[in-house]
Design a protein around this motif. Structure first.
Motif, PDB file in Angstrom:
ATOM      1  N   ALA A 274       0.831  -1.208   0.000  1.00 41.64           N
ATOM      2  CA  ALA A 274       0.000   0.000   0.000  1.00 41.64           C
ATOM      3  C   ALA A 274       0.867   1.260   0.000  1.00 41.64           C
ATOM      4  O   ALA A 274       0.567   2.230  -0.703  1.00 41.64           O
ATOM      5  CB  ALA A 274      -0.941  -0.003   1.206  1.00 41.64           C
ATOM      6  N   SER A 275       1.950   1.232   0.770  1.00 42.39           N
ATOM      7  CA  SER A 275       2.816   2.418   0.808  1.00 42.39           C
ATOM      8  C   SER A 275       3.482   2.641  -0.539  1.00 42.39           C
ATOM      9  O   SER A 275       3.707   3.778  -0.946  1.00 42.39           O
ATOM     10  CB  SER A 275       3.900   2.260   1.875  1.00 42.39           C
TER      11      SER A 275
ATOM     12  N   ILE B 246       2.158   1.971  -3.387  1.00 41.84           N
ATOM     13  CA  ILE B 246       1.145   2.599  -4.249  1.00 41.84           C
ATOM     14  C   ILE B 246       1.113   4.101  -3.967  1.00 41.84           C
ATOM     15  O   ILE B 246       1.143   4.930  -4.882  1.00 41.84           O
ATOM     16  CB  ILE B 246      -0.254   1.989  -4.007  1.00 41.84           C
ATOM     17  N   SER B 247       1.088   4.448  -2.667  1.00 38.11           N
ATOM     18  CA  SER B 247       1.021   5.870  -2.303  1.00 38.11           C
ATOM     19  C   SER B 247       2.225   6.638  -2.824  1.00 38.11           C
ATOM     20  O   SER B 247       2.113   7.811  -3.161  1.00 38.11           O
ATOM     21  CB  SER B 247       0.961   6.028  -0.782  1.00 38.11           C
TER      22      SER B 247
ATOM     23  N   ARG C  17       2.273   8.016  -6.883  1.00 36.14           N
ATOM     24  CA  ARG C  17       1.142   8.789  -7.378  1.00 36.14           C
ATOM     25  C   ARG C  17       1.523   9.710  -8.527  1.00 36.14           C
ATOM     26  O   ARG C  17       0.828   9.804  -9.523  1.00 36.14           O
ATOM     27  CB  ARG C  17       0.522   9.577  -6.220  1.00 36.14           C
TER      28      ARG C  17
ATOM     29  N   GLY D 231      -5.234   0.605  -4.903  1.00 37.01           N
ATOM     30  CA  GLY D 231      -5.097   1.126  -3.546  1.00 37.01           C
ATOM     31  C   GLY D 231      -6.394   1.304  -2.793  1.00 37.01           C
ATOM     32  O   GLY D 231      -6.388   1.465  -1.582  1.00 37.01           O
ATOM     33  N   ALA D 232      -7.524   1.322  -3.491  1.00 38.82           N
ATOM     34  CA  ALA D 232      -8.791   1.555  -2.805  1.00 38.82           C
ATOM     35  C   ALA D 232      -9.897   0.778  -3.522  1.00 38.82           C
ATOM     36  O   ALA D 232      -9.701   0.315  -4.652  1.00 38.82           O
ATOM     37  CB  ALA D 232      -9.120   3.052  -2.807  1.00 38.82           C
TER      38      ALA D 232
ATOM     39  N   PHE E 106     -10.346  -1.817  -6.033  1.00 39.03           N
ATOM     40  CA  PHE E 106      -9.037  -2.456  -6.217  1.00 39.03           C
ATOM     41  C   PHE E 106      -8.784  -2.884  -7.664  1.00 39.03           C
ATOM     42  O   PHE E 106      -8.318  -3.987  -7.937  1.00 39.03           O
ATOM     43  CB  PHE E 106      -8.892  -3.666  -5.282  1.00 39.03           C
TER      44      PHE E 106
END
Lengths: 643, 209
Positions: free
Chosen positions: A250-251, A253-254, A257, A316-317, A320
């Protein structure tokens, strides 16, 4: 000397059965089977130095009198008794001992890059064809490429035009000239057509190389494959260099951006991880990277997106979503891979944003869908992924297990590499351990953590909610307090400062145990929820397939003691090692692989555990040791003396 | 009625079935459910939260205890509502849009109930409209949870939305969330664990001692 030794017969003989042969060793009294095996030049694996800790020198006693530890035992001819060679001494007469291949040094599992393959037809995805291309003459001068195609057809290639990429066309005149009309074409499918992927002057058909890649969140493994024979010529592994930016998916993905950040992530995996690995395997095999014409990679969806430079933000959300799931024939040069300029990269297709191509690989490599009955597959990494096959439907799920079993997030946890405590044995208050590579310990890796928690629970040093029994710990002389950011934490000393590589004591804290509980509860609750979805329970499972590096070194009984894996007989577990790398390998050498991958992806039904009402209840139940419902762990409870 | 030590211990140790049987037995014997809640159950969760903040208890035990507490609440909540007992305050809680994780959020909800709040649990994947509707229905504080760095940025949208309603307090938390982020987006409160969450809500609503 004990009287038993005096009573031994003069000649004592041990027959070792190894790899279908028999090795007979004259035995002196008092020596262990491990020592005798070495005398017979049997390369037994005693990773812990014969301390009875690593359990890698497991043998089967078929006949004779023995002393195992301090216990005497007699095995009738044709009988069977499992024992550790380093803890067992023959006690007179003739003895017959079987040494399984898995206990030999050559067969020893290497970290991360060992895998088990299903039976498959060796039918490589690309093949090399030697063609003698006639020279043009003034009366008849078709284009070079047409004469090449004609020549290739004579090599039993199907009719029709080949796709010839521009870089190959540019090479064509020189190759024809240098080879005196003889060229070797590397031919394989690309976008539904046959494509000429490379062209060499002369006959280079003896050397046909490809690379299989497992792109893990933590570790990346490359294997150099001889496409003609299917042999793996060299392997290499190293950390995914994206770790420098973030540990978890997840990190990452962040951190991808913005386009420039995404490109930085791509470069970390391509330029800083894969290219050095490709150079390393090529150097080991003595070949040039430019001779590699095909690659196949398997990994979770986010890793694949970052490798291709695709924005992973959709994963990420909710819901998915991935950019692509099925991908074949990317130009390796566009990705930035340092191989032949015309090489192609294929990727094992993913089932969803969180159930990636690595799990598709596991399912194919383990032949899960070929099995009759009810079968569970579990791949424990930073995320725990699972697949349940009931003969008709394939349910898959992912759960955030957290990195505890990779040794991360624990005070003295470490990855499974040199110096990691990988096995622990606790007996009447004494703790002994074995490290990878036999060096002084630097920390504890996942399999060691499982051994510790299981045996502490078994001997009462830990309670069912994962708290230390302080009095028992103090009595054992192992209680210590560690200063944390929010005050002192209770801990158990595993190795003293004088014993470790770091000069610092290695401890297990209650906070570490809490992390292990969360991780194991996520895996157990995930599998239980999948079973409930098809109205089944653990005892109905015909087999459990364990994929991933962690499971290779795991003591399966200890995993049941702590309620990480179901409490089933060990025969029902199949450890397949790095199934993701196996899938990438099969994508190269097994022409049926891609159809099978597609069939798996089509069949997969993704179960969103967080939206399944039973999951939370199962998770909280599984936070206990071994679990809230002790009747789910009958054998484990009995083995721990708590039945 | 003073503290029922048996009930307090059963909650602290997460013995769900014991909690159910003790509560049922007490109710049958004519005990006042409000007193039982305030004198035994609420203190058990509050003390556990304090020990959690002091690193004496970890998440697994908290979750197990919270479920035992919930089992007891399931029995007495309807009775308490029927008696018109006035809660400490009314709050809503939800995991933000895009995020499905709710175990941590459920624990905080439980702690808030355990502290005497009326809690509207909005579930997972909550957008601004959902929180806004809960406020229309009387929530004085909005508690936001996010477990992923990818979904955390939505908290900023929720905080921005409630800027226009200064009486509404927004409290945020979850694994990737930090005090710095909370300050940056202008949230009224932040908590880095479930026990702290109760105090953060109390502070925002002017209830803290």
């Amino acid at each position: 000397m004990p009287s038993g030794v005096e009573g031994m017969s003069e000649t004592m003989r041990v027959v070792f059965r190894v790899n279908g042969a028999e090795v007979v060793v004259e035995a002196e009294p008092g020596r262990t089977l491990a020592e005798l095996a070495f005398e017979g030049d049997i390369p037994l694996n005693t990773a812990c130095g014969g301390n009875g800790v690593c359990e890698r020198c497991a043998v089967v006693l078929h006949e004779g009198a023995f002393v195992i530890g301090t216990e005497r035992c007699a095995v009738e001819p044709g009988g069977r008794r499992d024992a550790l060679a380093c803890q067992t001494r023959p006690a007179g007469g003739r003895a017959v001992v079987e040494v399984p291949a898995a206990s030999l040094l050559e067969e020893r599992a290497q970290i991360h890059d060992d895998f088990v393959l299903p039976p498959h037809l060796h039918s490589p995805r690309t093949k090399k064809y030697v063609a003698d291309v006639p020279a043009p003459d003034l009366g008849h001068a078709p284009a070079d490429v047409e004469r090449l195609e004609q020549a290739l057809r004579r090599s039993h290639l199907p009719d029709g035009r080949f796709h010839v990429p521009l870089p190959v066309l540019r090479r064509l005149p020189a190759a024809l000239r240098e080879g005196g009309g003889r060229v070797t074409a590397t031919v394989g499918p690309c976008g539904g057509r046959l494509s000429i992927l490379a062209l060499d002057p002369g006959d280079t058909s003896a050397e046909h190389l490809a690379v299989a890649i497992d792109v893990g969140t933590t570790t990346v493994v490359c294997a150099l494959v001889d496409m003609t024979t299917g042999r793996i010529l060299a392997r290499a592994a190293q950390y995914n260099q994206q770790i420098r930016k973030a540990d978890d998916v997840a990190s990452r993905i962040s951190l991808s951006r913005e386009p420039e950040d995404l490109d930085r992530m791509r470069r970390l995996i391509v330029e800083d991880t894969l290219n050095p690995l490709i150079h390393k395997v090529c150097a080991r095999a003595g070949v040039a990277p430019a001779t590699i014409t095909r690659l196949a990679a398997s990994g979770n969806s986010v890793m694949i997106h970052l490798l291709l430079g695709l924005p992973p933000e959709g994963i990420g959300a909710i819901p998915f979503a991935t950019v692509v799931s099925r991908h074949e024939g990317y130009a390796a040069r566009e990705i930035g891979l340092d191989v032949s300029p015309t090489a192609l990269l294929d990727l094992v297709p993913s089932m969803s944003g969180y159930v990636g191509g690595d799990i598709t690989s596991d399912v194919y490599a383990s032949q899960l869908l070929e099995r009759h009955g009810l079968h569970l597959l579990v791949d424990i990494g930073t995320n725990g992924e699972m697949a349940l096959w009931d003969g008709r439907r394939l349910r898959v799920a992912a759960t955030a297990a957290g990195p505890a079993f990779e040794g991360a997030g624990l005070r003295h946890g470490c990855r499974a590499s040199h110096g990691a405590i990988e096995h622990v044995r606790c007996e009447s208050g004494a703790i002994s351990w074995a490290t990878i590579g036999r060096g002084r310990p630097i920390g504890i890796c996942g399999s060691g953590i499982v051994d510790l928690v299981a045996q502490f629970l078994g001997c009462g040093l830990l309670t069912g909610v994962g708290r230390f029994d302080v009095d028992a710990l103090r009595a054992a002389g192992r209680l210590t307090e560690i200063e944390g950011s929010q005050g002192a934490v209770r801990a158990c000393r595993i190795a003293g400062a004088d014993e470790t590589e770091t000069g610092q004591a290695i401890v297990l804290t209650e906070a570490d145990v809490a992390e292990v509980l969360k991780a194991k509860a996520a895996v157990f609750a995930g599998t239980k929820t999948l079973l409930q979805q098809c109205g089944k329970s653990f005892k109905d499972l015909d087999s459990v397939v364990l994929a991933g590096g962690f499971a290779r070194h795991l003591n399966l009984r200890h995993a049941a003691w702590i309620g990480l894996l179901p409490d089933l007989p060990v025969e029902r577990f199949h450890v397949i090692g790095n199934g993701s790398l196996a899938g990438a390998y099969l994508a190269l050498v097994d022409a049926r692989a891609f159809d099978a991958f597609d069939a798996i992806v089509r069949k997969a039904e993704v179960v969103e555990l967080n939206l399944t009402p039973q999951f939370e209840a199962n998770f909280v139940d599984a936070l206990m040791l071994p679990g809230m419902d002790e009747s789910e762990f009958p054998a484990a409870m009995a083995e721990m003396g708590r039945g | 009625m003073a503290r029922n030590q048996e009930l307090y211990d059963a909650i602290s140790k997460g013995k769900r079935k014991d909690v159910e049987s003790i509560v049922n037995k007490e109710i049958a014997a004519g005990a006042d459910p409000v007193k039982m809640l305030l004198e035994s159950m609420v203190p058990a969760m509050r003390d556990l939260g304090d020990r959690f903040s002091r690193n004496e208890v970890y998440v697994p035990e908290m979750l197990i205890a919270a479920r035992a507490m919930q089992a007891g609440l399931n029995i007495i909540e309807p009775m308490i509502a029927a008696r018109g007992h006035k809660p400490l305050g009314k709050v809503c809680i939800g995991t933000v849009k895009g995020d499905l994780h709710d175990i941590g959020k459920n624990l905080v909800a439980m702690m808030l109930k355990g502290a005497g709040f009326a809690v509207m649990d909005l579930g997972v994947d909550c957008d601004v409209q959902k929180f806004s509707k809960a406020v229309d229905e009387g929530a004085q504080a909005v508690c936001l949870s996010a477990l992923l760095t990818t979904t955390m940025p939505y908290m900023k949208d929720v905080v921005a939305h409630f800027k226009a309603r200064p009486n509404v307090k927004v409290v945020i938390g979850g694994a990737p969330v930090t005090q710095q982020y909370a300050s940056e987006i202008g949230a009224h409160g932040y908590a880095d664990n479930a026990g702290e969450a109760v105090r953060a809500v109390e502070r925002c609503l002017g209830l803290a001692k």
